[in-house]
Design an enzyme around this catalytic site. Structure first.
Site, PDB file in Angstrom:
ATOM      1  N   GLY A  53      81.979 -45.912  13.994  1.00 40.65           N
ATOM      2  CA  GLY A  53      80.535 -45.848  13.857  1.00 40.65           C
ATOM      3  C   GLY A  53      79.938 -44.725  14.680  1.00 40.65           C
ATOM      4  N   GLY A  55      77.028 -43.220  17.250  1.00 39.49           N
ATOM      5  CA  GLY A  55      76.521 -43.785  18.488  1.00 39.49           C
ATOM      6  C   GLY A  55      77.468 -43.653  19.656  1.00 39.49           C
ATOM      7  CG  HIS A  56      80.944 -44.985  19.642  1.00 36.54           C
ATOM      8  ND1 HIS A  56      80.356 -45.940  20.438  1.00 36.54           N
ATOM      9  CD2 HIS A  56      81.362 -45.634  18.526  1.00 36.54           C
ATOM     10  CE1 HIS A  56      80.430 -47.117  19.840  1.00 36.54           C
ATOM     11  NE2 HIS A  56      81.014 -46.953  18.668  1.00 36.54           N
ATOM     12  CE  LYS A 104      85.680 -46.726  18.508  1.00 35.70           C
ATOM     13  NZ  LYS A 104      85.671 -46.029  17.210  1.00 35.70           N
ATOM     14  CG  ASP A 109      86.119 -48.989  13.772  1.00 31.20           C
ATOM     15  OD1 ASP A 109      85.170 -49.008  12.973  1.00 31.20           O
ATOM     16  OD2 ASP A 109      86.040 -48.482  14.899  1.00 31.20           O
ATOM     17  CG  HIS A 217      80.596 -51.268  19.021  1.00 32.32           C
ATOM     18  ND1 HIS A 217      81.881 -51.250  19.487  1.00 32.32           N
ATOM     19  CD2 HIS A 217      80.575 -50.460  17.936  1.00 32.32           C
ATOM     20  CE1 HIS A 217      82.613 -50.468  18.714  1.00 32.32           C
ATOM     21  NE2 HIS A 217      81.840 -49.972  17.769  1.00 32.32           N
TER      22      HIS A 217
END
Length: 333
Positions: A53, A55-56, A104, A109, A217
């Site tokens: 996703g 945001g990382h 991950k 995922d 997250h």
């Protein structure tokens, strides 16, 4: 909540467009803009593909380039990329030696990368490495077993370097599995994270609280404790990491420790470097002498205030892979 963005539904796409424009010598979009890839592929090497996703950032798209990833697939904020994105990346960047997927350990995922591997199996040789470095061993909200957190950068760097040097698919999978037992991370948050879609913080801390053992997250950690000074925070993180290694491994001859101090997105460099100095002293006082270190913002949770420590115990060959040349938007030497 204030974000520099237009609309939440365009947030990720517009960010990726800016990333590619800023690094046109290294990056290009894959077909349909489903993923980011190396602009120039290396024929005959295993294609190393990761993703997750948004945001990382800079994980994973910021680590596409020579000596690291060949492609990165990005989903919406904190949402796995879809199987068709991953399959499209395999179809475009596999130059004949197969694909190694680095995933991950989060349920979404793992599920979507597994589906993609099955879909692509008729035309690609595919192996998968699942990263499991989180020392926070309590119940995980979004995974079974250890979560994959900042240690993912170490796995991507070493596997990417080995692939660049010509290692085959079986050797790369064996490398990833070996690393999983010798990398541990632990994080602490001083403030939760606000997701653009709903503008609410995922958890709220009081002025004298911190969240210990957080993931990436926005999920809560293992324990909410009283806020402490930097010495106490680093000691708590370091002790949790060391407790997850077998004593014999910590004392083994020939292993080269690598220390990573990682900011979660809302922590300024002055605090990260302070933490680096304290972490070095913590480990050195216990006869663990980091041979290399990396400090900065690499695996984030949007704008979460906090940081994580990662300790990787590398063999001499793996240490050489860490030192090998790399050229990506977020990491280079």
């Amino acid at each position: 909540m204030k974000k520099i963005m237009n609309a939440p539904e365009r947030f990720v796409a517009e960010s990726l467009e800016g990333l590619v424009l800023a690094h046109e010598g290294l990056l290009a979009f894959g077909g349909g803009r489903k993923f980011v890839r190396r602009r120039v592929l290396a024929p005959g090497k295993v294609a190393v593909i990761s993703g997750g996703g948004a945001g990382h950032e800079p994980l994973h798209s910021g680590f596409v380039g020579r000596g690291m990833l060949d492609a990165a697939c990005t989903g919406h904020v904190f949402t796995s990329p879809t199987p068709d994105q991953i399959v499209a990346a395999m179809d475009e960047v596999d130059t004949g030696a197969g694909c190694l997927l680095i995933v991950k350990n989060y349920d979404g995922d793992v599920m979507n990368f597994e589906m993609a591997a099955e879909m692509a199996a008729p035309r690609h040789a595919v192996e998968t490495v699942i990263v499991e470095d989180d020392a926070a061993t309590g119940p995980a909200v979004r995974s079974r077993g250890r979560r994959g957190v900042a240690g993912t950068v170490v796995v991507e760097k070493l596997i990417g370097a080995a692939a660049e040097q010509g290692a085959d698919l079986a050797a790369l999978k064996a490398l990833g599995e070996d690393l999983n037992g010798r990398i541990r991370s632990m994080g602490v948050a001083l403030r939760g994270v606000a997701v653009p879609d709903n503008a609410r913080e995922t958890f709220v801390l009081g002025p004298e609280e911190m969240e210990f053992g957080v993931g990436i997250h926005g999920e809560p950690g293992l324990a909410r404790t009283r806020f402490a000074d930097a010495d106490a925070i680093i000691r708590q993180l370091g002790e949790a990491i060391l407790a997850e290694f077998p004593p014999g491994l910590l004392a083994a001859e020939g292993l080269r420790p690598l220390l990573v101090v990682n900011g979660f997105g809302g922590t300024p460099p002055i605090e990260l470097y302070l933490a680096h100095g304290l972490a070095r002293r913590f480990f050195e006082a216990r006869a663990i002498m980091p041979a290399r270190a990396l400090t900065g913002t690499f695996v984030t949770s949007l704008d979460m205030a906090g940081l994580s420590l990662t300790l990787a115990l590398l063999t001499p060959d793996q240490f050489a892979l860490w030192n090998a040349p790399v050229a990506t938007p977020a990491l280079g030497w």
